[in-house]
Design a protein around this motif. Sequence first.
Motif, mmCIF file in Angstrom:
data_model
loop_
_atom_site.group_PDB
_atom_site.id
_atom_site.type_symbol
_atom_site.label_atom_id
_atom_site.label_comp_id
_atom_site.label_asym_id
_atom_site.label_seq_id
_atom_site.Cartn_x
_atom_site.Cartn_y
_atom_site.Cartn_z
ATOM 1 N N LEU A 35 0.816 -1.202 0.000
ATOM 2 C CA LEU A 35 0.000 0.000 0.000
ATOM 3 C C LEU A 35 0.858 1.265 0.000
ATOM 4 N N CYS A 36 1.907 1.269 0.842
ATOM 5 C CA CYS A 36 2.802 2.428 0.880
ATOM 6 C C CYS A 36 3.528 2.621 -0.455
ATOM 7 N N THR A 37 3.946 1.512 -1.049
ATOM 8 C CA THR A 37 4.636 1.590 -2.337
ATOM 9 C C THR A 37 3.724 2.184 -3.410
ATOM 10 N N VAL A 38 2.480 1.721 -3.420
ATOM 11 C CA VAL A 38 1.516 2.245 -4.399
ATOM 12 C C VAL A 38 1.277 3.730 -4.183
ATOM 13 N N MET A 39 1.140 4.140 -2.921
ATOM 14 C CA MET A 39 0.894 5.554 -2.630
ATOM 15 C C MET A 39 2.086 6.415 -3.046
ATOM 16 N N LEU A 40 3.298 5.940 -2.748
ATOM 17 C CA LEU A 40 4.485 6.680 -3.160
ATOM 18 C C LEU A 40 4.569 6.802 -4.676
ATOM 19 N N PHE A 41 4.223 5.734 -5.375
ATOM 20 C CA PHE A 41 4.253 5.762 -6.835
ATOM 21 C C PHE A 41 3.246 6.771 -7.378
ATOM 22 N N ILE A 42 2.045 6.809 -6.751
ATOM 23 C CA ILE A 42 1.017 7.758 -7.197
ATOM 24 C C ILE A 42 1.476 9.188 -6.968
ATOM 25 N N VAL A 43 2.090 9.442 -5.805
ATOM 26 C CA VAL A 43 2.589 10.787 -5.509
ATOM 27 C C VAL A 43 3.682 11.185 -6.503
ATOM 28 N N ARG A 45 4.172 10.030 -9.597
ATOM 29 C CA ARG A 45 3.623 10.247 -10.921
ATOM 30 C C ARG A 45 2.848 11.568 -10.991
ATOM 31 N N THR A 46 2.115 11.880 -9.917
ATOM 32 C CA THR A 46 1.354 13.129 -9.893
ATOM 33 C C THR A 46 2.275 14.333 -9.935
ATOM 34 N N THR A 47 3.346 14.272 -9.126
ATOM 35 C CA THR A 47 4.312 15.373 -9.096
ATOM 36 C C THR A 47 4.995 15.541 -10.442
ATOM 37 N N LYS A 48 5.374 14.418 -11.034
ATOM 38 C CA LYS A 48 6.030 14.469 -12.339
ATOM 39 C C LYS A 48 5.097 15.019 -13.391
ATOM 40 N N TYR A 49 3.826 14.642 -13.345
ATOM 41 C CA TYR A 49 2.851 15.130 -14.321
ATOM 42 C C TYR A 49 2.644 16.637 -14.167
ATOM 43 N N GLN A 50 2.537 17.095 -12.913
ATOM 44 C CA GLN A 50 2.352 18.527 -12.684
ATOM 45 C C GLN A 50 3.551 19.318 -13.204
ATOM 46 N N TYR A 51 4.752 18.790 -12.952
ATOM 47 C CA TYR A 51 5.955 19.470 -13.441
ATOM 48 C C TYR A 51 5.964 19.508 -14.966
ATOM 49 N N HIS A 52 5.589 18.383 -15.567
ATOM 50 C CA HIS A 52 5.559 18.318 -17.029
ATOM 51 C C HIS A 52 4.551 19.315 -17.585
ATOM 52 N N GLN A 53 3.376 19.420 -16.941
ATOM 53 C CA GLN A 53 2.356 20.353 -17.415
ATOM 54 C C GLN A 53 2.818 21.801 -17.279
ATOM 55 N N GLU A 54 3.548 22.101 -16.185
ATOM 56 C CA GLU A 54 4.063 23.459 -16.013
ATOM 57 C C GLU A 54 5.069 23.798 -17.098
ATOM 58 N N GLU A 55 5.890 22.830 -17.471
ATOM 59 C CA GLU A 55 6.852 23.077 -18.539
ATOM 60 C C GLU A 55 6.139 23.308 -19.867
ATOM 61 N N ILE A 56 5.081 22.555 -20.115
ATOM 62 C CA ILE A 56 4.309 22.742 -21.341
ATOM 63 C C ILE A 56 3.665 24.127 -21.347
ATOM 64 N N ASP A 57 3.117 24.527 -20.209
ATOM 65 C CA ASP A 57 2.487 25.846 -20.124
ATOM 66 C C ASP A 57 3.491 26.949 -20.400
ATOM 67 N N LYS A 58 4.709 26.775 -19.881
ATOM 68 C CA LYS A 58 5.732 27.791 -20.092
ATOM 69 C C LYS A 58 6.095 27.899 -21.570
ATOM 70 N N ARG A 59 6.129 26.752 -22.255
ATOM 71 C CA ARG A 59 6.546 26.752 -23.659
ATOM 72 C C ARG A 59 5.423 27.168 -24.599
ATOM 73 N N TRP A 60 4.197 26.714 -24.313
ATOM 74 C CA TRP A 60 3.131 26.859 -25.298
ATOM 75 C C TRP A 60 2.035 27.836 -24.896
ATOM 76 N N ASN A 61 2.127 28.409 -23.721
ATOM 77 C CA ASN A 61 1.193 29.463 -23.379
ATOM 78 C C ASN A 61 1.648 30.725 -24.096
ATOM 79 N N LEU A 62 1.262 30.838 -25.366
ATOM 80 C CA LEU A 62 1.918 31.715 -26.313
ATOM 81 C C LEU A 62 1.943 33.159 -25.915
ATOM 82 N N TRP A 63 0.879 33.658 -25.363
ATOM 83 C CA TRP A 63 0.793 35.104 -25.226
ATOM 84 C C TRP A 63 0.753 35.556 -23.782
ATOM 85 N N GLY A 64 1.340 34.768 -22.886
ATOM 86 C CA GLY A 64 1.485 35.217 -21.517
ATOM 87 C C GLY A 64 0.206 35.182 -20.701
#
Length: 413
Positions: A35-43, A45-64
């Motif tokens: 259970l702990c392993t699954v929870m750590l994996f979810i955390v 993946r969630t953190t990595k996804y949020q970071y990835h989305q922020e990077e996408i927003d920085k690159r493709w949010n064209l007009w600020g």
Amino acid sequence: MKPQSWKWLTRKKSGLADGGKSSFKMKPLPFMAVLCTVMLFIVYRTTKYQYHQEEIDKRWNLWGEGKGYSTISGKLRALPQGIIHAHSDLELRPLWSRSSSRSKASAYTNRNLLAVPVGIKQKYNVNAMVQKFLPENFTITLFHYDGNVNGWRDLNWSSKAIHIVAVNQTKWWFAKRFLHPDIVSIYDYVFLWDEDLGVEHFSPSRYLKIIKEEGLEISQPALDPNSTEIHHRITIRSRTKKFHRRVYERRGSTRCSDASEGPPCTGFVEGMAPVFSRSAWYCTWHLIQNDLVHGWGMDMKLGYCAQGDRTKNVGVVDSEYVVHKGIQTLGGSGPDTQKGSRLKKATTRQGGAALDVRTEIRRQSTWELETFKERWNKATAEDKSWVDPFPSKSNQRRVVRRRRSGPQSKRFI
């Protein structure tokens, strides 16, 4: 059932109740670990996804326009999100307005921008150009490379234009510094033209209608065959077409056919009269090198900013064409500026004959061309995550050969 069996079962149950040795007692520990392993994996993946989305927003949010408060720079954290204006424009604002108009929203729709580097000697030609564009809901920006602004004040539209002055600077120098995507985000299309274009046969409204219908993210008007300077066959006007995306050439060093995949046969416009969509300009602005002011070599890479297939999204409009007069004025005429004087003196001190400034400019442009090519090649080699959207067939064959030779070579290791 035998009495001994009942006794044995009774002892087993009582042993479990009394906490005796049993395999059932060990099961919660592995379960909690899983259970702990699954929870750590979810955390993770969630953190990595949020970071990835922020990077996408920085690159493709064209007009600020920040899509989430989490992506706002830490330097702005003290401001409430609703008060932040991340972009601007080149629209003139009155010093005062009537009370009835103050409450109206300052929204601009279907606006376009014409930006031209100008010298006073081309005043007549530029005036004819502006007279075509101004009635068609265009904002006019003039880049004065000769420092002369007062000479334009007698034109009735001069007070409606934006005048930017920097002596002996080029179109691309001005564009990099004053046409940042956050500044021109309200404009549907950016026309970044030279001053020596004849527009007698050109209609901005009809041109815009064609490029919108055909989905041309990057385009240019065709050149009249009688133009003084024509460098690439693809830019020459075809009398029987409304527009074209490629050219066919069987003579000369450059052969163009249906098999041609890139510039200058297809996916190409030249630097004297390019037109960019909002998205294409965002990409192009980042392609412009801050220190390479002549822009040589960049036209061969503009297709990478076409927001998709350059053979479809880049084109030349034939029905609305211009005349390229090929007048070279920057650095080549008028009184010597301080920069031009230093250039000539430096040539003389080196022991050689005094050279014309235009010769020095051409040498600089050639050097910038080679520098741009080197930077492009270095960037593509170093960016391991970059995939060329337009690989040539020769490169594709090399990749296939490497893939085929890979397993075979391992056999001999």
